[in-house]
Structure formats: C-alpha cells, structure tokens
Design an enzyme around this catalytic site. Structure first.
Site, PDB file in Angstrom:
ATOM      1  N   HIS A  28       0.820  -1.213   0.000  1.00 45.62           N
ATOM      2  CA  HIS A  28       0.000   0.000   0.000  1.00 45.62           C
ATOM      3  C   HIS A  28       0.858   1.269   0.000  1.00 45.62           C
ATOM      4  O   HIS A  28       0.326   2.358  -0.212  1.00 45.62           O
ATOM      5  CB  HIS A  28      -0.896  -0.006   1.243  1.00 45.62           C
ATOM      6  CG  HIS A  28      -2.329   0.343   0.982  1.00 45.62           C
ATOM      7  ND1 HIS A  28      -2.914   0.373  -0.276  1.00 45.62           N
ATOM      8  CD2 HIS A  28      -3.333   0.686   1.845  1.00 45.62           C
ATOM      9  CE1 HIS A  28      -4.190   0.711  -0.173  1.00 45.62           C
ATOM     10  NE2 HIS A  28      -4.470   0.917   1.093  1.00 45.62           N
ATOM     11  N   ASN A  83      -6.903   6.358   4.178  1.00 45.25           N
ATOM     12  CA  ASN A  83      -8.296   6.705   3.878  1.00 45.25           C
ATOM     13  C   ASN A  83      -8.627   8.172   4.127  1.00 45.25           C
ATOM     14  O   ASN A  83      -9.757   8.598   3.886  1.00 45.25           O
ATOM     15  CB  ASN A  83      -9.262   5.800   4.659  1.00 45.25           C
ATOM     16  CG  ASN A  83      -9.134   5.957   6.158  1.00 45.25           C
ATOM     17  OD1 ASN A  83      -8.188   6.563   6.646  1.00 45.25           O
ATOM     18  ND2 ASN A  83     -10.083   5.403   6.895  1.00 45.25           N
ATOM     19  N   ASP A 108      -0.713   2.370  -5.364  1.00 44.05           N
ATOM     20  CA  ASP A 108      -0.723   0.944  -5.658  1.00 44.05           C
ATOM     21  C   ASP A 108      -2.036   0.584  -6.347  1.00 44.05           C
ATOM     22  O   ASP A 108      -3.062   1.209  -6.118  1.00 44.05           O
ATOM     23  CB  ASP A 108      -0.556   0.134  -4.372  1.00 44.05           C
ATOM     24  CG  ASP A 108      -1.647   0.438  -3.348  1.00 44.05           C
ATOM     25  OD1 ASP A 108      -1.750   1.609  -2.917  1.00 44.05           O
ATOM     26  OD2 ASP A 108      -2.408  -0.484  -2.991  1.00 44.05           O
ATOM     27  N   ASN A 129      -9.101   3.150  -0.964  1.00 49.12           N
ATOM     28  CA  ASN A 129      -9.561   4.175  -0.030  1.00 49.12           C
ATOM     29  C   ASN A 129      -8.821   5.501  -0.169  1.00 49.12           C
ATOM     30  O   ASN A 129      -9.395   6.568   0.080  1.00 49.12           O
ATOM     31  CB  ASN A 129      -9.460   3.665   1.407  1.00 49.12           C
ATOM     32  CG  ASN A 129     -10.515   2.628   1.724  1.00 49.12           C
ATOM     33  OD1 ASN A 129     -11.611   2.658   1.161  1.00 49.12           O
ATOM     34  ND2 ASN A 129     -10.205   1.698   2.606  1.00 49.12           N
TER      35      ASN A 129
END
Length: 202
Positions: A28, A83, A108, A129
C-alpha cells in the site's frame, strides 16, 4: 488559465501511503516509495508542510531526459492514514492554486500485475480508499500513476494483502520498478500524458 500562468504553476505530485516505519515496506506504500525516490532525484528532503496540512512536502524541479526544461514540482506525502489522504492533497493544492490537470497521484493498484504501470487521467477509485478520499475532496480528473501490485493469492483478504510487505521475490525487483515509476512521473510532467502512456503503459 493562460500559457504564461501555466508555465509558472508548479505540478503537485502526491504519493499515497500510510505514515510510520511499520508500514514502510507494505504494498500500500508504493506511492510513498516513488515519491521518496523523486525527492532524492530533486536533491531535496521531505519536511512538514505547515499550515495544518498534515503532510510532508519537498519542492524542486524534475523533467524527463531530453525535455527542454525542468518543471517545478511540489511532492506531497499525506501524513494521515490512507483513507484520509484527500485532505492534505486538497489543502496543499488549494493553497498553491494548482489545477487538477497538473495534479498527479501515485498509488498501488490491485488490478494491474506486479511490475506493470498504467498512467491515466480520471476514473473510479476501484475500492482504493486513498483514491476515494482524494476524489472526494478534489474531484476525479487528476492524473494517476498506477503501480501494479497484483491480486491477493487464494482467499487472502485485500486489506491483509496490501498491508503486508512485498514478498522476497518481489523485493528483488522492487528497486528497479520504483525507479521505472519515477521515470514515468518525470516523463508525464515533462512530455505529457500521451508520451508517458506510450512509453510506460505495459
């Protein structure tokens, strides 16, 4: 916006990730990895943005090899969790009056095989997110450099997959792939989206 104004307006290049050493090697955090390399290429270092922006920034110049002139760039790493990435991107972009056509987000991407890149403008968030947050705060027509991480194996949950370090086999290629993604960003800002897509969309 006039050509003269555009010429003096910097690019905003945001790498998405989660802050903190425990997340540094995760899939991520591919966006952070590329942003860190771009800062190194600019000869700069990330520092706190100030103004309550909850981000680290690095300012300098980047340009594709052979490009007539380097472009002014403000690199951004949101220091919120993934997020909530949109707040810092919107805050810095708004303060500097950077339009969406000069805003790049590096992230990503599950639906692209590991090692592949895709560059595009706009589109949906595909369950990401960080993109959902950015789109919710600035709109969707920013440029994207999508760093392929592939799908999770078997029945592994997506969240568990992206919040895990790259595998040992992947790490052998990772430096090269991050370098290639940084090249793609430089080509994008120096030579335009079409040239970058023709060169790096694999």
């Amino acid at each position: 916006m006039t050509d003269a104004t555009t010429a003096t307006t910097p690019w905003l290049v945001a790498g998405l990730g989660n802050p903190g050493p425990e997340y540094a090697g995760h899939r991520h955090n591919a966006g952070f990895m590329v942003a860190d390399l771009l800062a190194e290429r600019m000869g700069g270092r990330f520092k706190a943005a100030g103004r309550g922006a909850r981000a680290q920034v690095c300012e300098g110049r980047l340009g594709a090899p052979g490009s007539p002139e380097a472009q002014r760039v403000v690199l951004v790493k949101p220091m919120t969790y993934m997020n909530l990435s949109g707040g810092p991107v919107a805050s810095i972009g708004g303060y500097l009056k950077i339009p969406l056509e000069r805003t790049v987000v590096i992230h990503d991407e599950l639906d692209i095989p590991f090692g592949a890149l895709r560059l595009k403008r706009g589109g949906g968030d595909n369950g990401h997110n960080g993109l959902k947050s950015v789109t919710g705060t600035v709109g969707r027509d920013y440029l994207r450099v999508r760093f392929g991480v592939g799908r999770p194996p078997g029945r592994m949950e997506v969240a568990a997959f992206v919040l895990r370090d790259f595998s040992a086999a992947e790490r052998k290629e990772l430096d090269h792939l991050v370098d290639r993604a940084a090249d793609a960003v430089e080509t994008l800002i120096g030579s335009g989206l079409e040239r970058a897509q023709n060169t790096y969309n694999s």
